[in-house]
Design a protein around this motif. Structure first.
Motif, PDB file in Angstrom:
ATOM      1  N   HIS A  71     104.620  28.974 -20.799  1.00 60.88           N
ATOM      2  CA  HIS A  71     103.877  28.026 -19.975  1.00 60.88           C
ATOM      3  C   HIS A  71     102.397  28.417 -19.922  1.00 60.88           C
ATOM      4  O   HIS A  71     102.055  29.536 -19.557  1.00 60.88           O
ATOM      5  CB  HIS A  71     104.456  27.980 -18.561  1.00 60.88           C
ATOM      6  N   GLU A  72     101.515  27.477 -20.283  1.00 57.44           N
ATOM      7  CA  GLU A  72     100.082  27.734 -20.298  1.00 57.44           C
ATOM      8  C   GLU A  72      99.405  27.330 -18.994  1.00 57.44           C
ATOM      9  O   GLU A  72      98.198  27.463 -18.840  1.00 57.44           O
ATOM     10  CB  GLU A  72      99.435  26.961 -21.449  1.00 57.44           C
ATOM     11  N   ILE A  73     100.150  26.822 -18.062  1.00 56.02           N
ATOM     12  CA  ILE A  73      99.627  26.261 -16.825  1.00 56.02           C
ATOM     13  C   ILE A  73      98.838  27.295 -16.023  1.00 56.02           C
ATOM     14  O   ILE A  73      99.236  28.461 -15.955  1.00 56.02           O
ATOM     15  CB  ILE A  73     100.802  25.707 -15.993  1.00 56.02           C
ATOM     16  N   PRO A  74      97.698  26.902 -15.428  1.00 56.43           N
ATOM     17  CA  PRO A  74      96.958  27.842 -14.571  1.00 56.43           C
ATOM     18  C   PRO A  74      97.790  28.258 -13.366  1.00 56.43           C
ATOM     19  O   PRO A  74      98.479  27.436 -12.757  1.00 56.43           O
ATOM     20  CB  PRO A  74      95.736  27.027 -14.133  1.00 56.43           C
ATOM     21  N   VAL A  75      97.713  29.551 -13.023  1.00 60.90           N
ATOM     22  CA  VAL A  75      98.448  30.087 -11.883  1.00 60.90           C
ATOM     23  C   VAL A  75      97.464  30.756 -10.931  1.00 60.90           C
ATOM     24  O   VAL A  75      96.720  31.655 -11.318  1.00 60.90           O
ATOM     25  CB  VAL A  75      99.517  31.106 -12.318  1.00 60.90           C
ATOM     26  N   LEU A  76      97.480  30.288  -9.677  1.00 55.57           N
ATOM     27  CA  LEU A  76      96.653  30.870  -8.630  1.00 55.57           C
ATOM     28  C   LEU A  76      97.572  31.577  -7.637  1.00 55.57           C
ATOM     29  O   LEU A  76      98.422  30.956  -7.010  1.00 55.57           O
ATOM     30  CB  LEU A  76      95.853  29.772  -7.916  1.00 55.57           C
ATOM     31  N   ILE A  77      97.425  32.894  -7.533  1.00 58.66           N
ATOM     32  CA  ILE A  77      98.235  33.677  -6.600  1.00 58.66           C
ATOM     33  C   ILE A  77      97.678  33.530  -5.185  1.00 58.66           C
ATOM     34  O   ILE A  77      96.468  33.669  -4.963  1.00 58.66           O
ATOM     35  CB  ILE A  77      98.251  35.159  -7.010  1.00 58.66           C
ATOM     36  N   LEU A  78      98.571  33.246  -4.236  1.00 52.83           N
ATOM     37  CA  LEU A  78      98.235  33.200  -2.810  1.00 52.83           C
ATOM     38  C   LEU A  78      99.067  34.267  -2.116  1.00 52.83           C
ATOM     39  O   LEU A  78     100.289  34.156  -2.041  1.00 52.83           O
ATOM     40  CB  LEU A  78      98.559  31.827  -2.220  1.00 52.83           C
ATOM     41  N   THR A  79      98.442  35.303  -1.594  1.00 53.28           N
ATOM     42  CA  THR A  79      99.221  36.413  -1.060  1.00 53.28           C
ATOM     43  C   THR A  79      98.450  37.204  -0.013  1.00 53.28           C
ATOM     44  O   THR A  79      97.218  37.142   0.041  1.00 53.28           O
ATOM     45  CB  THR A  79      99.635  37.362  -2.198  1.00 53.28           C
ATOM     46  N   ALA A  80      99.196  37.935   0.794  1.00 51.97           N
ATOM     47  CA  ALA A  80      98.580  38.838   1.774  1.00 51.97           C
ATOM     48  C   ALA A  80      98.258  40.195   1.157  1.00 51.97           C
ATOM     49  O   ALA A  80      97.611  41.030   1.801  1.00 51.97           O
ATOM     50  CB  ALA A  80      99.503  39.016   2.971  1.00 51.97           C
ATOM     51  N   ARG A  81      98.717  40.430  -0.084  1.00 50.36           N
ATOM     52  CA  ARG A  81      98.430  41.707  -0.744  1.00 50.36           C
ATOM     53  C   ARG A  81      96.953  41.722  -1.148  1.00 50.36           C
ATOM     54  O   ARG A  81      96.542  40.975  -2.025  1.00 50.36           O
ATOM     55  CB  ARG A  81      99.314  41.879  -1.984  1.00 50.36           C
ATOM     56  N   SER A  82      96.198  42.591  -0.515  1.00 49.49           N
ATOM     57  CA  SER A  82      94.744  42.479  -0.625  1.00 49.49           C
ATOM     58  C   SER A  82      94.036  43.644  -1.304  1.00 49.49           C
ATOM     59  O   SER A  82      92.817  43.603  -1.479  1.00 49.49           O
ATOM     60  CB  SER A  82      94.143  42.296   0.776  1.00 49.49           C
ATOM     61  N   THR A  83      94.765  44.689  -1.679  1.00 48.88           N
ATOM     62  CA  THR A  83      94.081  45.831  -2.282  1.00 48.88           C
ATOM     63  C   THR A  83      93.648  45.511  -3.709  1.00 48.88           C
ATOM     64  O   THR A  83      94.192  44.614  -4.366  1.00 48.88           O
ATOM     65  CB  THR A  83      94.983  47.073  -2.313  1.00 48.88           C
ATOM     66  N   ILE A  84      92.666  46.250  -4.186  1.00 45.90           N
ATOM     67  CA  ILE A  84      92.162  46.041  -5.541  1.00 45.90           C
ATOM     68  C   ILE A  84      93.272  46.262  -6.564  1.00 45.90           C
ATOM     69  O   ILE A  84      93.433  45.487  -7.517  1.00 45.90           O
ATOM     70  CB  ILE A  84      90.983  46.993  -5.839  1.00 45.90           C
ATOM     71  N   ASP A  85      94.066  47.322  -6.376  1.00 45.72           N
ATOM     72  CA  ASP A  85      95.143  47.615  -7.319  1.00 45.72           C
ATOM     73  C   ASP A  85      96.143  46.465  -7.393  1.00 45.72           C
ATOM     74  O   ASP A  85      96.638  46.120  -8.469  1.00 45.72           O
ATOM     75  CB  ASP A  85      95.866  48.911  -6.926  1.00 45.72           C
ATOM     76  N   GLU A  86      96.462  45.868  -6.228  1.00 44.02           N
ATOM     77  CA  GLU A  86      97.407  44.755  -6.210  1.00 44.02           C
ATOM     78  C   GLU A  86      96.832  43.531  -6.905  1.00 44.02           C
ATOM     79  O   GLU A  86      97.538  42.790  -7.596  1.00 44.02           O
ATOM     80  CB  GLU A  86      97.787  44.434  -4.767  1.00 44.02           C
ATOM     81  N   ARG A  87      95.536  43.305  -6.751  1.00 42.56           N
ATOM     82  CA  ARG A  87      94.892  42.188  -7.452  1.00 42.56           C
ATOM     83  C   ARG A  87      94.934  42.414  -8.959  1.00 42.56           C
ATOM     84  O   ARG A  87      95.172  41.477  -9.730  1.00 42.56           O
ATOM     85  CB  ARG A  87      93.442  42.031  -6.987  1.00 42.56           C
TER      86      ARG A  87
END
Length: 225
Positions: A71-87
């Motif tokens: 799937h080539e569809i754009p994916v935008l993650i919405l999450t409470a995980r906020s650390t740089i490593d998690e991003r």
């Protein structure tokens, strides 16, 4: 425009869906990765909004399965995980953007519009050929469940060969790639890396071989298809 929203919180699913519908988007919302994959098998979406804390699996697994299915569809993650490593983990897994909760609805819509302005492209966190996989984020190479340790030059050569698997890769392109390591673009450097890579592919019984096309370049192919 049609949105696939994957969010385990019923309240957030409702609020985000209302925001999107007010902006004239069509929304299908689901709470689990399994339901989302089922939806994608029968419908065409323009963008995916993905929470990571799903009840049946981690959202990173959901994202990985979508990308492996092509799937080539754009994916935008919405999450409470906020650390740089998690991003970093989310982006390396194939996400196109990352928005931390709580977020402004206007920013959500703006990021979605920005993603849809980009030309479509296949996001490939991994390259695969035969039973060999190369993780582009970590440079880890696996043959089935066995990890193959490659030197940086060998890994760079393998990446180029896998991107052109079954086709002849001109030698000059590999010589050019080596300049990234600060080395001179010599034929001997390429030949040495190819020789070492070829031995490791054979030693680990990958079923893959590198053929030398004299005067032209190299080709990665399945010797035991």
């Amino acid at each position: 425009m049609r949105v696939l929203l994957i969010e385990d919180s019923a309240r957030l699913r409702h609020l985000i869906s209302e925001t999107l519908r007010d902006a004239n988007w069509q929304v299908d919302s689901f709470a689990t990765g399994e339901d989302a994959r089922h939806a994608m098998s029968g419908a065409e979406y323009d963008i995916v909004l993905l929470d990571l804390g799903l009840p049946d699996e981690d959202g990173i697994e959901t994202l990985g399965s979508l990308r492996k299915l092509g799937h080539e569809i754009p994916v935008l993650i919405l999450t409470a995980r906020s650390t740089i490593d998690e991003r970093i983990v989310g982006l390396d897994a194939g996400a196109d953007d990352y928005l931390v909760k709580p977020f402004n609805n206007g920013e959500l819509l703006a990021r979605m519009r920005a993603l849809l302005r980009r030309p479509p492209q296949t996001v490939m966190p991994e390259l695969a050929f035969g039973n060999l996989t190369l993780n582009l984020a970590t440079s880890l190479v696996n043959c089935g469940n066995e990890q193959i340790f490659l030197a940086p030059r060998e890994c760079a050569v393998l990446e180029h060969l896998m991107r052109n698997a079954g086709r002849v890769l001109p030698k000059r392109r590999l010589e050019s790639a080596f300049s990234e390591f600060g080395d001179e673009r010599t034929s001997n450097a390429v030949e040495l890396a190819i020789s070492r890579l070829r031995k490791k592919l054979e030693y680990f019984d990958t079923g893959l071989s590198v053929e030398t096309i004299r005067g032209v370049g190299y080709m990665l192919y399945e010797s035991n298809p």
